[in-house]
Design a protein around this motif. Structure first.
Motif, short mmCIF file in Angstrom:
data_model
loop_
_atom_site.label_atom_id
_atom_site.label_comp_id
_atom_site.label_asym_id
_atom_site.label_seq_id
_atom_site.Cartn_x
_atom_site.Cartn_y
_atom_site.Cartn_z
N PHE A 38 -5.52 -1.76 2.46
CA PHE A 38 -6.36 -1.74 3.65
C PHE A 38 -7.80 -1.52 3.23
O PHE A 38 -8.11 -0.57 2.49
CB PHE A 38 -5.90 -0.62 4.60
N PRO A 39 -8.71 -2.38 3.67
CA PRO A 39 -10.11 -2.25 3.25
C PRO A 39 -10.74 -0.96 3.79
O PRO A 39 -10.41 -0.51 4.89
CB PRO A 39 -10.79 -3.49 3.84
N LEU A 40 -11.63 -0.40 3.02
CA LEU A 40 -12.40 0.78 3.42
C LEU A 40 -13.83 0.33 3.71
O LEU A 40 -14.56 -0.08 2.81
CB LEU A 40 -12.40 1.84 2.31
N ARG A 41 -14.21 0.38 4.98
CA ARG A 41 -15.54 -0.08 5.39
C ARG A 41 -16.44 1.11 5.66
O ARG A 41 -16.10 1.99 6.44
CB ARG A 41 -15.45 -0.93 6.65
N VAL A 42 -17.60 1.10 5.02
CA VAL A 42 -18.65 2.09 5.30
C VAL A 42 -19.87 1.30 5.75
O VAL A 42 -20.50 0.60 4.96
CB VAL A 42 -18.98 2.94 4.05
N ALA A 90 -12.03 -8.41 3.17
CA ALA A 90 -12.34 -7.37 4.18
C ALA A 90 -11.27 -7.31 5.27
O ALA A 90 -11.55 -6.87 6.38
CB ALA A 90 -13.72 -7.61 4.79
N ARG A 91 -10.04 -7.76 4.93
CA ARG A 91 -8.92 -7.69 5.87
C ARG A 91 -7.71 -7.08 5.17
O ARG A 91 -7.57 -7.20 3.95
CB ARG A 91 -8.54 -9.09 6.39
N PRO A 92 -6.82 -6.43 5.92
CA PRO A 92 -5.63 -5.85 5.29
C PRO A 92 -4.77 -6.93 4.63
O PRO A 92 -4.67 -8.06 5.11
CB PRO A 92 -4.89 -5.19 6.46
N SER A 93 -4.17 -6.56 3.52
CA SER A 93 -3.20 -7.42 2.84
C SER A 93 -1.86 -6.71 2.97
O SER A 93 -1.60 -5.70 2.30
CB SER A 93 -3.59 -7.61 1.37
N ILE A 94 -0.96 -7.22 3.86
CA ILE A 94 0.19 -6.47 4.36
C ILE A 94 1.51 -6.98 3.78
O ILE A 94 1.74 -8.20 3.71
CB ILE A 94 0.26 -6.53 5.90
N GLY A 95 2.37 -6.02 3.44
CA GLY A 95 3.78 -6.32 3.13
C GLY A 95 4.00 -7.27 1.99
O GLY A 95 4.86 -8.17 2.07
N ARG A 96 3.28 -7.11 0.91
CA ARG A 96 3.45 -7.98 -0.23
C ARG A 96 4.70 -7.56 -1.01
O ARG A 96 4.90 -6.37 -1.31
CB ARG A 96 2.22 -7.89 -1.14
N HIS A 97 5.56 -8.51 -1.34
CA HIS A 97 6.86 -8.23 -1.97
C HIS A 97 6.71 -8.24 -3.49
O HIS A 97 6.54 -9.29 -4.11
CB HIS A 97 7.91 -9.25 -1.53
N LEU A 98 6.83 -7.07 -4.07
CA LEU A 98 6.64 -6.94 -5.51
C LEU A 98 7.76 -7.60 -6.31
O LEU A 98 7.54 -8.03 -7.45
CB LEU A 98 6.56 -5.46 -5.89
N LEU A 99 8.96 -7.69 -5.71
CA LEU A 99 10.12 -8.17 -6.47
C LEU A 99 10.33 -9.67 -6.35
O LEU A 99 11.19 -10.23 -7.04
CB LEU A 99 11.37 -7.43 -6.00
N GLU A 124 -4.09 -13.62 -11.87
CA GLU A 124 -2.94 -12.99 -11.22
C GLU A 124 -3.36 -11.73 -10.48
O GLU A 124 -3.03 -11.53 -9.31
CB GLU A 124 -1.87 -12.67 -12.27
N MET A 125 -4.11 -10.86 -11.17
CA MET A 125 -4.49 -9.60 -10.53
C MET A 125 -5.52 -9.80 -9.43
O MET A 125 -5.65 -8.96 -8.54
CB MET A 125 -5.01 -8.63 -11.58
N GLY A 126 -6.27 -10.90 -9.49
CA GLY A 126 -7.22 -11.20 -8.44
C GLY A 126 -6.53 -11.52 -7.12
O GLY A 126 -7.18 -11.58 -6.08
N GLN A 127 -5.17 -11.75 -7.16
CA GLN A 127 -4.43 -12.05 -5.95
C GLN A 127 -3.64 -10.85 -5.43
O GLN A 127 -2.96 -10.95 -4.41
CB GLN A 127 -3.45 -13.21 -6.21
N TRP A 128 -3.71 -9.72 -6.14
CA TRP A 128 -2.98 -8.54 -5.69
C TRP A 128 -3.53 -8.05 -4.35
O TRP A 128 -4.65 -8.38 -3.94
CB TRP A 128 -3.10 -7.43 -6.73
N ALA A 129 -2.74 -7.24 -3.69
CA ALA A 129 -3.09 -6.78 -2.34
C ALA A 129 -4.44 -6.06 -2.32
O ALA A 129 -5.28 -6.30 -1.44
CB ALA A 129 -1.99 -5.86 -1.81
N ILE A 130 -4.67 -5.15 -3.27
CA ILE A 130 -5.92 -4.39 -3.27
C ILE A 130 -7.12 -5.30 -3.47
O ILE A 130 -8.18 -5.11 -2.85
CB ILE A 130 -5.88 -3.27 -4.34
N SER A 131 -6.95 -6.34 -4.32
CA SER A 131 -8.03 -7.28 -4.57
C SER A 131 -8.33 -8.10 -3.33
O SER A 131 -9.49 -8.29 -2.94
CB SER A 131 -7.67 -8.21 -5.73
#
Length: 634
Positions: free
Chosen positions: A145-149, A113-122, A100-107
């Motif tokens: 949003f990914p942080l690329r260095v 390496a792409r933004p995960s936008i507008g995920r509905h928590l409810l 489940e957590m592997g599908q969260w926006a930050i994951s």
């Protein structure tokens, strides 16, 4: 345009989309100001999260860094709007979306390496486990949003909003730009941190000895200079001790450099406990340590030297056996022995050399300031300038064949006509060159001058070989062969017009290396001479291995051969030995006709010395040759 007298129209409220874009733009602007002020990476992350929440009006902002272990976890570095400890306790992962957590926006943002936008928590099933918590806390939507260095995604910026329809395209674009700016700020701070660390490393290398971690000579002189600066106006004495280890070279030759390093480290460990501050001890030479004693007079310094020797005379246990350090200590005092760091260090080192022969093992520097040293130091600087400005002169001393009595070559010699001191002896400024690290530039000057002169002679119809002396330092120069090969190519000279001379003692310093270098020189087609033969104690077996063409009998034997039967035997034996090995034999130091006649009767091949000619300027050789009795037409 509003006409005069017309009532103002009421302003219409912005749409929700515009409000969100304004909010994102405000957040971006505040975030960029944060980038300019941040001086630390964690500070930057925390301040950026604060700006997003307090200035942008978002509910939560957090930054998570990707971990690269087997579990591919996410470590939350900063968070505002929620308890950081709560987030850090969650088993966040950016591994494949099989949890489940592997599908969260930050994951997803880190993994793809792409933004995960507008995920509905409810409403999204992915967030079922935290839905009730999100309702109570007022969280409705999230984006990451990914942080690329560089080419790496190091983590993600995660933002929670209270509106279910937050993060439309315009807002997401602005927040994505904010994440890119944050990543740039992180990269910049990391680069600055690397530079700062590199500067620390460089500073440590410049001021500390890498083996013992003690201050080095540079650091000691700086500390000594500061101490002298404080001591002079208050008329306080100080002492500088130099400790020289007598067993250094024996340990290195017997046990190798690793055990030598251990030996020096253990010496350092014994000295340090005796001083008040570690900065007062330094390693100032290969086998030398120095100890600075502020406010110390002669009595204090000698008492400390005695105490130090007691510690250092205890055997040091190495891997194979214990060794006695055999330390000797020299002491220089301010103001009696000098008022400058370099002078005190030099005089303490000189005293340490003298202390080797004293019963006590330590001694105070004695004598006046070293005027001769100052003169030599000044001459070193002037010699460097003379080489660079081409102010040296090439001389040559002719060689004559015994059988034909004709000139058969010459030896190239360098002379320095000093503008103030006149013609300096070659022996004096050669030693200056050796001590001043100028042997290589001097050799380069002589080689260039000899090749140029040989070319000029050849153009003038003088077909005589010119021989050049090479030193032990030259034989260790890996670029010597390429330089000589380049000179042959530059001047187009035939190999038989250039010869090289190497003293027997030089060849005996490193027999194997000498054979290798002589073999490479011989491959150029030149003739090779063993100079000063009879002084280097080379064996017949070793001589047979050398790819040489001639032996030059040392002038000390030649000049003395009529008066000393032992010298005469050595000369005759050398001539016989050379001929038996198929080598020609040259006699140096032929100064009288009687010596010439004796050498001729012994079958010597070539003579060189004042009986033939003193060294003459190379550019005057042609005129001398035409007028000489040794000329074929003479």
């Amino acid at each position: 345009m509003k006409r005069e007298g017309e009532p103002a129209k009421p302003s219409r409220p912005h749409s929700a989309e515009v409000e969100r874009a304004i909010r994102a733009h405000r957040t971006l602007s505040a975030g960029n100001r944060t980038l300019l002020r941040a001086s630390d990476e964690r500070e930057l992350l925390e301040e950026m999260c604060r700006v997003i929440v307090e200035v942008g009006g978002y509910r939560v902002a957090s930054v998570g860094y990707a971990e690269h272990g087997e579990e591919k976890g996410i470590h939350v570095m900063a968070c505002v709007g929620m308890d950081l400890a709560v987030l850090q306790a969650l088993p966040l992962t950016w591994a494949e979306a099989d949890t489940e957590m592997g599908q969260w926006a930050i994951s997803a943002a880190i993994r793809t390496a792409r933004p995960s936008i507008g995920r509905h928590l409810l409403t999204e099933p992915t967030y079922a486990s935290i839905r009730e918590y999100a309702k109570r806390a007022g969280y409705a939507a999230t984006s990451a949003f990914p942080l690329r260095v560089g080419d790496e995604v190091i983590g993600a910026l995660c933002i929670l909003a209270s509106e279910p329809d937050a993060f439309d395209e315009a807002e997401a674009d602005l927040l994505g730009e904010l994440a890119d700016d944050l990543a740039y700020g992180i990269a910049n701070l990391r680069m600055r941190a690397k530079h700062a660390e590199a500067e620390k490393t460089i500073a440590r290398m410049a001021f500390y000895d890498g083996l013992t971690s003690l201050p080095n000579r540079v650091a000691l002189c700086e500390r000594l200079g500061d101490t002298l600066h404080d001591a002079k106006p208050q008329h306080r004495p100080l002492a500088l001790l130099v400790v020289k280890m007598g067993q250094f070279h024996e340990i290195n030759e017997t046990l190798g450099y690793k055990e030598t390093d251990r030996f020096l480290q253990m010496v350092s460990a014994r000295v340090l406990p005796l001083v008040r501050e570690p900065q007062m001890v330094a390693r100032v030479g290969e086998d030398e340590f120095a100890v600075l004693l502020p406010d110390a007079n002669a009595e204090h310094a000698t008492r400390f030297a005695h105490q130090l020797l007691e510690v250092l005379r205890e055997p040091i246990d190495l891997l194979e056996f214990a060794v006695d350090p055999w330390a000797s200590i020299g002491i220089a005092l301010f103001p009696g022995h000098g008022a400058e760091p370099a002078a005190l260090l030099r005089r303490a080192s000189a005293a340490a050399g003298q202390a080797k022969h004293s019963a006590a093992g330590y001694t105070l520097y004695s004598g006046n300031p070293d005027k001769e040293f100052s003169r030599r130091l000044a001459l070193m600087g002037e010699l460097r300038g003379a080489i660079a400005k081409n102010e040296l002169r090439l001389y040559c001393q002719p060689k004559v064949d015994f059988e034909s009595r004709h000139i058969c070559g010459a030896e190239a010699l360098v002379r320095w006509q000093h503008p103030r001191l006149g013609m300096l002896s070659t022996g004096e400024f050669i030693k200056l060159a050796e001590h001043g690290g100028l042997i290589t530039p001097l050799t380069h000057w002589v080689l260039e001058a000899a090749f140029r002169q040989s070319y000029a002679w050849d153009e003038a119809g003088i077909r005589l070989p010119l021989s050049v002396n090479l030193s032990a330092h030259d034989l260790r120069d890996p670029r010597l062969i390429d330089r000589i090969r380049g000179l042959f190519a530059t001047w187009g000279i035939r190999p038989e017009l250039i010869q090289f001379e190497l003293t027997e003692s030089v060849l005996m310093q490193d027999p194997e290396g000498a054979v290798d270098m002589l073999t490479r020189l011989k491959a150029l087609g030149v003739q090779l001479f063993v100079d000063d033969f009879g002084t280097g104690y080379s064996s017949l077996a070793y001589l047979q291995k050398l790819p040489v063409d001639s032996l030059k009998i040392d002038q000390s034997f030649v000049s003395d051969m009529l008066a000393n039967e032992d010298s005469a035997i050595i000369v005759q034996s050398t001539i016989d030995l050379g001929h038996n090995l198929g080598l020609e034999v040259v006699a140096e130091g032929v100064e009288t006709e009687a010596v010439w006649q004796r050498l001729a009767s012994l079958g010597c091949d070539t003579a060189q010395g004042y009986f033939i000619s003193k060294p003459i300027p190379a550019d005057a050789f042609g005129e001398w040759e035409q007028q000489s009795a040794w000329h074929p037409q003479g």
